[in-house]
Structures are given as C-alpha cells and as structure tokens.
Design an enzyme around this catalytic site. Structure first.
Site, mmCIF file in Angstrom:
data_model
loop_
_atom_site.group_PDB
_atom_site.id
_atom_site.type_symbol
_atom_site.label_atom_id
_atom_site.label_comp_id
_atom_site.label_asym_id
_atom_site.label_seq_id
_atom_site.Cartn_x
_atom_site.Cartn_y
_atom_site.Cartn_z
ATOM 1 C CB CYS A 228 -0.924 -0.034 1.223
ATOM 2 S SG CYS A 228 -1.817 1.495 1.522
ATOM 3 C CB CYS B 278 0.228 2.020 4.029
ATOM 4 S SG CYS B 278 -1.456 1.405 3.820
#
Length: 335
Positions: A32, A35
């Site tokens: 991600c 993230c």
C-alpha cells in the site's frame, strides 16, 4: 515518549487494549503506497504523544500471519485505516492517508494523554468513556466491535424535541458529560441534566445529520429517581418507534399512523447498571441515513412523564464503498 509497536498476534493486541487507556492502531499492508507515505507522520505522533500504559501507537499488517483476524474483527476494508480505541472500545475510525484528519482526531485526546497518569478508568457497568473535556463522549454501554459513536455527526442546530418540559434543553441528550444522576451528590446547577416529557409520556425527537450515516445501535440512558414516593416520578421509555430520512419532525398523529422503520420494546432487563439500554437496530434498514426521528410512545409505569438522560448513536459515518478486496484510499482498484 514511545515508539510504535508492531503487532505480532491477536493476543498481543488484545492485551494492549486492556493495559493501555488509549490505543491508536495503523492498519496497513506492505503493498500500500499511501500507507508508506503516512508512516513517518504516524511514527512522529507516537514519539510525541505515546506514553506507556496510557497512549500506545501500534501498527497492524493486515496480511501478516497471526494478525489477519484483527482487521476482520474491526471491519477494516480499506487501507490505510486508523482506529483509535479508548478503554478497549472503538472511539474513532479514519480511512485514508490524511495527516490533517488524523492529527485533528488525535489532538482531541491530547489533554487526556497528558493528564492521564493514573492508569485506566474504572470499568464495570459497561461504561466505555470517561467524558469531560477530552473530546470523547461518555457512554453508558460498550460499543459493538467495528463501530463508533457517530453522535458528533448530528446537526445540533436542527434538533427538535416535541412535548418536552420547558425546563429542559434537547442538547442535553447529546452532552459528552457523564449524567449527573450517576455522580451521587453532584449538583446540576440551574440547567437540568436530563429531559422530561410535559403533558403526557410521549416525546418526538428529530435528529438530522451533517452527512449520510449508517446506524447499527441506539443507546438510551434513563435515570429516574428511585428514592422518592412521589407519584409523578418520570418513567423510563418502554415502546420506541424509529423513522428515517424525514425532512422534518413528525407530528404525534402522523407518527401514530405511518409505519416506522423499526419498533422497539425495552424490557426491564434491558437496562444495565448505568441506566442504559443498548438497542441493536436492523442494520440493513438503516443505511444512508440523513435524519432519524425517535418517537417515545409510552413509558414503563403509571406516571404521565418519561425521562431521557442521554442518547448515543452508534454506526458508521460518511459513505462506505462496497465490501471486497482491500484497496488503497485514493488509488484505483488494481493499480
């Protein structure tokens, strides 16, 4: 000052929820991008605000063996997701890599973090928040797993309560403070700390929302006095009808004639030690809700008045995308 803790097991996570008054969890995955972008900011928050056994910042890799179940338990379907726990219960859920939103929400807790040196607040009775100036409302019952208190999404200016005694304010129902009736000997001052009906036991409460929400649970607190022989002592509500997506409040005749979204019968055993009934709603009927009308039809007793101390609405705020594969907020699926 404290660093983030990488969660290795569900048991470790459960233990931290019990030992730390506040837990801020970052749910992420290695693939991600957003993230990774917000990770340094999250680490800095941990360094500046983290305190052992008071405020703990943790990271949960949703694809790591031994911790996948945590993401499922708390309905994490998008990444990153940040969940703030207070005394073991979900207080806030933030989806997406938005530093401003994350900092604003955690900022509400900063005074609690700074002042909390006495460990966890007392449990028992199902209360999941201490209330006061820390920004998190008192609740008389625990939150269901994966859902948050969305009472802050109510448009306070649009609240309307019909058949309420003029000595009471409708805004009191959504006060973040613990009901004075639970603090023995505490004076409530000139303004009453609860609401009572006026000419009979019925009440009609109109609650508009600032954005569409999903409702999962209704928590109603009612604390009529028990140490008096007065015949006019108010009752707890017994029958409640709920109506959704009304542009304005209903009239009493109208509320009697039309079909409600759900009818609730509250029994004596439904009230906990905090005087709170934790009512599960038919979740499928309470999606994309812009307003809620709570119609107290009658009370449990022979009085002509009903008393309400607090109302809490539990669910999800804002729009939620379809359940399915975990996606990065801001990215197209499959990228």
């Amino acid at each position: 000052m404290s660093r983030t803790i990488e969660i290795q097991s569900a048991e470790q996570f459960s233990g931290l929820l019990k030992s730390s008054r506040i837990v801020v969890a970052d749910f992420y995955a290695n693939w991600c991008g957003p993230c990774h972008q917000i990770a340094p900011f999250f680490a800095q928050l941990a360094l500046s605000l983290g305190k052992p056994n008071v405020a703990t910042f943790v990271k949960v890799n949703v694809e790591a063996e031994g911790v996948k179940s945590i993401a499922s338990e708390y309905a994490v379907t998008h990444l990153p997701t940040f969940i703030i726990f207070r005394d073991g219960s979900v207080a806030e859920k933030i989806k997406g890599a938005d530093p401003q939103t994350l900092q604003a929400v955690i900022g509400k807790l900063s005074s609690d973090i700074e002042s909390a040196g006495e460990g966890r607040s007392g449990g028992g009775g199902g209360s999941s928040s201490s209330g006061g100036s820390g920004g998190i409302a008192w609740r008389g019952a625990d939150l269901p797993r994966g859902y948050t208190d969305i009472s802050d999404n109510i448009d306070i200016r649009g609240l309307e309560l019909l058949n309420a005694d003029t000595d009471f304010s409708v805004r009191t129902l959504f006060s973040k403070n613990k009901p004075a009736a639970l603090d023995k000997g505490k004076s409530t001052g000139e303004e009453k700390d609860w609401v009572e009906s006026d000419i009979d036991e019925q009440l009609l409460l109109f609650t508009p929302f600032n954005s569409a929400v999903k409702l999962h649970t209704l928590q109603i607190t009612s604390l009529p006095p028990t140490d008096t022989e007065d015949d006019d002592v108010p009752m707890r509500p017994k029958t409640i009808k709920l109506f959704t997506n009304r542009p304005h409040n209903l009239g009493f005749d109208e509320a009697d004639d039309i079909d409600p979204t759900q009818t609730i019968e509250i029994g004596e055993d439904d009230w906990n030690a905090n005087g709170t009934a934790n009512i599960s709603l038919r979740f499928v009927r309470f999606q994309n809700i812009t307003s809620l009308v709570i119609f107290v039809v009658d009370g449990d007793g022979d009085s002509e008045k009903v008393r309400l101390d607090r109302v809490r609405l539990i669910g999800e705020s804002g729009e939620k995308r379809e359940m399915g594969k975990l996606e990065k907020i801001g990215d197209e699926p499959g990228e």
